[in-house]
Design an enzyme around this catalytic site. Structure first.
Site, PDB file in Angstrom:
ATOM      1  N   ASP A  10       0.713  -1.213   0.051  1.00 48.24           N
ATOM      2  CA  ASP A  10       0.081  -0.029  -0.121  1.00 48.24           C
ATOM      3  C   ASP A  10       0.839   1.243  -0.029  1.00 48.24           C
ATOM      4  OD1 ASP A  10      -1.960  -1.816   0.275  1.00 48.24           O
ATOM      5  OD2 ASP A  10      -2.738  -1.304   2.208  1.00 48.24           O
ATOM      6  N   GLU A 129     -13.268  -5.378  -2.648  1.00 50.70           N
ATOM      7  CA  GLU A 129     -13.383  -4.904  -1.305  1.00 50.70           C
ATOM      8  C   GLU A 129     -14.478  -5.624  -0.594  1.00 50.70           C
ATOM      9  OE1 GLU A 129     -12.442  -0.956  -1.277  1.00 50.70           O
ATOM     10  OE2 GLU A 129     -10.391  -1.331  -1.859  1.00 50.70           O
TER      11      GLU A 129
END
Length: 263
Positions: A10, A129
């Site tokens: 990330d 997600e």
């Protein structure tokens, strides 16, 4: 079946960050150092996620990808902020091998079909997600897990596949960064319906946990926190468990041990 192991990076402003349930980002250091470490220690692929794409309204990793791809020679997956055919083209030209799309695909499923036709289905990953909304039911969320799309995860996977998705990446929002193990019920549902290669991410917390997940038909496992905190100690010589207040049930481990375990 031996699963591919994919470190999940990330990124915010060139830094590796990690949150819990896709929120509360913590700075762990220069992202390129982690990437090179994973490459040198046997990563099958590397997944880059633009952690601030939804804020900027665009993917901001192109320059970063150009730089790291000079020294890293495993497939690169890029997700976050991909909204159009042009975005996909720019990311691929920067050095990515695969591109993951989430919010834009949910809003316009035809984008999956157009992208698969333009770049080949093996290049296009639909990133999902997933968050539990009731017992046994999961919805796909958008904008870094903040908004409920209203689409059931299983139904959305079927739509994504019918539109030409070459691969599916499912991230458990509830388990992300928490070190509480993988979301077994979610995986059971997803692997039964998935007809294309499947990547799972979220909650891996031990080598035993990682070994147990191999019973499912999963092609790859994307791992963030459980790898990063171990590497942080190796690179920075610091006890990250002390100053970052890492979940106590998260046991960090080395990528080489993971690869050896899954041979």
């Amino acid at each position: 079946m031996q699963q591919r192991i994919i470190p999940k990076i990330d990124i915010k402003d060139g830094r590796l960050v990690k949150g819990i349930q896709l929120d509360g980002l913590r700075d762990l250091g220069k992202a390129s150092r982690f990437v090179e470490y994973y490459y040198n220690n046997g990563a099958d692929e590397i997944l880059y996620y633009d952690a601030v794409a939804s804020l900027y309204g665009r993917n901001s990793l192109n320059n970063f990808i150009k730089e790291v791809s000079k020294n890293v020679f495993v497939p690169i997956i890029v997700t976050g902020g991909i909204r159009s055919i042009k975005d996909i083209e720019l990311v691929l030209k920067s050095g990515a091998d695969k591109v993951g799309i989430n919010s834009a695909a949910i809003k316009n499923p035809k984008l999956i079909k157009e992208a698969s036709k333009e770049f080949g289905s093996s290049t296009i990953i639909v990133s999902i997600e997933a968050k539990k909304i009731s017992e046994g039911k999961y919805n796909a969320f958008i904008d870094c897990g903040r908004d409920d799309s209203g689409k059931n995860v299983i139904e959305w996977i079927e739509i994504a596949q019918s539109n030409g998705a070459g691969e599916i990446l499912v991230t458990s929002i509830d388990n992300d960064g928490c070190g509480n193990g993988y979301e077994e019920n979610l995986i059971e549902q997803v692997h039964n319906i998935c007809k294309v290669p499947l990547i799972y991410s979220g909650g891996i917390n031990s080598l035993k946990n990682l070994k147990d997940i191999t019973k499912f038909k999963i092609d790859a496992i994307a791992i963030g926190a459980a790898l990063h905190y171990n590497v942080n100690e190796l690179l920075e010589k610091k006890n990250v468990n002390h100053f970052l207040n890492i979940p106590k049930n998260l046991v960090s481990f080395d990528l080489k041990k993971v690869k050896k375990l899954l041979k």
